[in-house]
Design an enzyme around this catalytic site. Sequence first.
Site, PDB file in Angstrom:
ATOM      1  N   LYS A  38       0.851  -1.200   0.000  1.00 33.43           N
ATOM      2  CA  LYS A  38       0.000   0.000   0.000  1.00 33.43           C
ATOM      3  C   LYS A  38       0.882   1.244   0.000  1.00 33.43           C
ATOM      4  O   LYS A  38       2.104   1.142   0.183  1.00 33.43           O
ATOM      5  CB  LYS A  38      -0.881  -0.026   1.242  1.00 33.43           C
ATOM      6  CG  LYS A  38      -0.106   0.075   2.552  1.00 33.43           C
ATOM      7  CD  LYS A  38      -0.996  -0.184   3.746  1.00 33.43           C
ATOM      8  CE  LYS A  38      -0.234  -0.034   5.040  1.00 33.43           C
ATOM      9  NZ  LYS A  38      -0.997  -0.588   6.180  1.00 33.43           N
ATOM     10  N   ARG A 137     -11.027  -0.201  14.056  1.00 32.04           N
ATOM     11  CA  ARG A 137     -11.068   0.356  12.705  1.00 32.04           C
ATOM     12  C   ARG A 137     -12.181  -0.359  11.929  1.00 32.04           C
ATOM     13  O   ARG A 137     -13.345  -0.093  12.163  1.00 32.04           O
ATOM     14  CB  ARG A 137      -9.690   0.228  12.052  1.00 32.04           C
ATOM     15  CG  ARG A 137      -9.531   1.070  10.826  1.00 32.04           C
ATOM     16  CD  ARG A 137      -8.091   1.235  10.369  1.00 32.04           C
ATOM     17  NE  ARG A 137      -7.456  -0.004   9.915  1.00 32.04           N
ATOM     18  CZ  ARG A 137      -6.191  -0.065   9.477  1.00 32.04           C
ATOM     19  NH1 ARG A 137      -5.448   1.028   9.437  1.00 32.04           N
ATOM     20  NH2 ARG A 137      -5.678  -1.209   9.091  1.00 32.04           N
ATOM     21  N   TYR A 266      15.183  32.352   7.437  1.00 34.47           N
ATOM     22  CA  TYR A 266      14.111  33.167   8.006  1.00 34.47           C
ATOM     23  C   TYR A 266      14.246  33.238   9.520  1.00 34.47           C
ATOM     24  O   TYR A 266      14.606  32.254  10.164  1.00 34.47           O
ATOM     25  CB  TYR A 266      12.748  32.548   7.686  1.00 34.47           C
ATOM     26  CG  TYR A 266      12.300  32.735   6.256  1.00 34.47           C
ATOM     27  CD1 TYR A 266      12.600  33.886   5.527  1.00 34.47           C
ATOM     28  CD2 TYR A 266      11.538  31.749   5.627  1.00 34.47           C
ATOM     29  CE1 TYR A 266      12.172  34.041   4.220  1.00 34.47           C
ATOM     30  CE2 TYR A 266      11.101  31.889   4.333  1.00 34.47           C
ATOM     31  CZ  TYR A 266      11.428  33.047   3.628  1.00 34.47           C
ATOM     32  OH  TYR A 266      10.995  33.189   2.351  1.00 34.47           O
TER      33      TYR A 266
HETATM   34  C1  LIG Z   1      -0.405  -1.869   6.559  1.00 33.97           C
HETATM   35  C2  LIG Z   1      -1.053  -3.117   6.923  1.00 33.97           C
HETATM   36  C3  LIG Z   1      -0.290  -4.272   7.137  1.00 33.97           C
HETATM   37  C4  LIG Z   1       1.214  -4.282   7.079  1.00 33.97           C
HETATM   38  O1  LIG Z   1       1.726  -3.761   8.257  1.00 33.97           O
HETATM   39  P1  LIG Z   1       3.318  -3.604   8.468  1.00 33.97           P
HETATM   40  O2  LIG Z   1       3.419  -3.300   9.903  1.00 33.97           O
HETATM   41  O3  LIG Z   1       3.742  -2.489   7.587  1.00 33.97           O
HETATM   42  O4  LIG Z   1       3.928  -4.884   8.094  1.00 33.97           O
HETATM   43  C5  LIG Z   1      -0.964  -5.439   7.402  1.00 33.97           C
HETATM   44  N1  LIG Z   1      -2.318  -5.482   7.465  1.00 33.97           N
HETATM   45  C6  LIG Z   1      -3.075  -4.396   7.265  1.00 33.97           C
HETATM   46  C7  LIG Z   1      -4.559  -4.510   7.335  1.00 33.97           C
HETATM   47  C8  LIG Z   1      -2.481  -3.170   7.000  1.00 33.97           C
HETATM   48  O5  LIG Z   1      -3.231  -2.094   6.796  1.00 33.97           O
END
Ligand SMILES: *Cc1c(COP(=O)(O)O)cnc(C)c1O
Length: 398
Positions: A38, A137, A266
């Site tokens: 992702k 969630r 700045y």
């Molecule tokens: C992002 C995500 C993962 C991966 O998590 P990492 O800690 O980056 O390995 C696994 N499951 C879900 C549902 C996620 O959103």
Amino acid sequence: MENSSDRWLEIDIDAIKHNLEQVNSLLEEKVRLIAVIKADAYGHGAVETARILYQNGVDFFGVSFLEEAITLRRAGIRSSIMLFSPLINEQQVTEALTNYITITIASLYECILLDKISRRLNIKTTVHLKVDTGLGRFGLNHEEIIEVCQTLKDNPCIYIEGIYTHMAEAASHNPAYTQKQFTRFLSIIDKLKEAGYTIPVCHCANSAVFLNYPEMHLNAVRIGTLISGQLPVGKFNNNLDLIDPYKYKSRIISLRTLEKGSYLGYNRTERLKQQAQIAVIPVGYNHGLALQVANRPNGWGDFLKVLTKNILSFFQLFRFRLKVKINDCEYPVRGKVFMQMTLVEIPVEARVKIGDEVEVPVRKTLAARKLNRIYIKDGEPCKIEEQEKITYIVEEDS
Ligand SMILES: *Cc1c(COP(=O)(O)O)cnc(C)c1O
């Protein structure tokens, strides 16, 4: 290296392969790897990363959003692609079905929508049920999940391949909450079994769970952070040897010698203590430099750490200052980072020149999108072999 741009990313293919091998070394034979790519594979480029991983044996990917999944399909990725977030309308469900995306069901609403549309289009699909065991969630509770199974059991288009949950604090010192979530997850799986529903693939491990709780690997693990070359923030029993594949690069676009006592930037927050070369780098907070994710501190310890750092840095006693790397030497950023520029102090005797490459510490998940990415193999730019494009023949309902 010929490159006309002033900002680009370099992604080391060998590092991604190395990290994958490290993850695989802790993976039992029967456990499937779902590589999470992702957020553009955590900044490394989703399509390219998927190709690299696929060419090294990964056949299952996970992403958050439908657009991410479709982008991978359009690029010819044939592996299973699992979507974590809900599909909320008919158009989205149709797109997911016609692209053979593995769909998450996390509510009755999604279940009814998918049931209706898959029957109407008569397209077979694979789903995973998401249970909320304490992250707050997405997810079904133990009553809803039975209802979902009952609703879908007579739908010939739907194969319930998996069930999963997501952990809230697996990197913490205290395992209690993770264990509580795990127990809830197992009890829901048991309850489903009693009701006659056996789901083959059960998973709950992200990178932190994967490292800290080998007993929670079950049939599959969902790993993103480790493949991207980082340990999650927190405590780990099992430290892997990981390599960060990512470098944010820019160039020196101005170089001048300024006298001792000159002010920098700045609000004149800094003043040169000696004569120095000041380089301008065309990267600022608009490109993601010096940005932080503003979250509530995680407990008093975290709060005090942040507070102390800020107090000390105000009095210039502690410098958690940014450094850039030029020709393998580190130099400090001076003054406030501008919107699109940054000042760097370089000793007068150092041999640098306009146009020299600079490695800038822009965090990969904060770096502005649409940067040119150069993939590197054995230290040389390399083209990643493309997959053959997919054309589906979707049978229309007559
Ligand atoms: C992002 C995500 C993962 C991966 O998590 P990492 O800690 O980056 O390995 C696994 N499951 C879900 C549902 C996620 O959103």
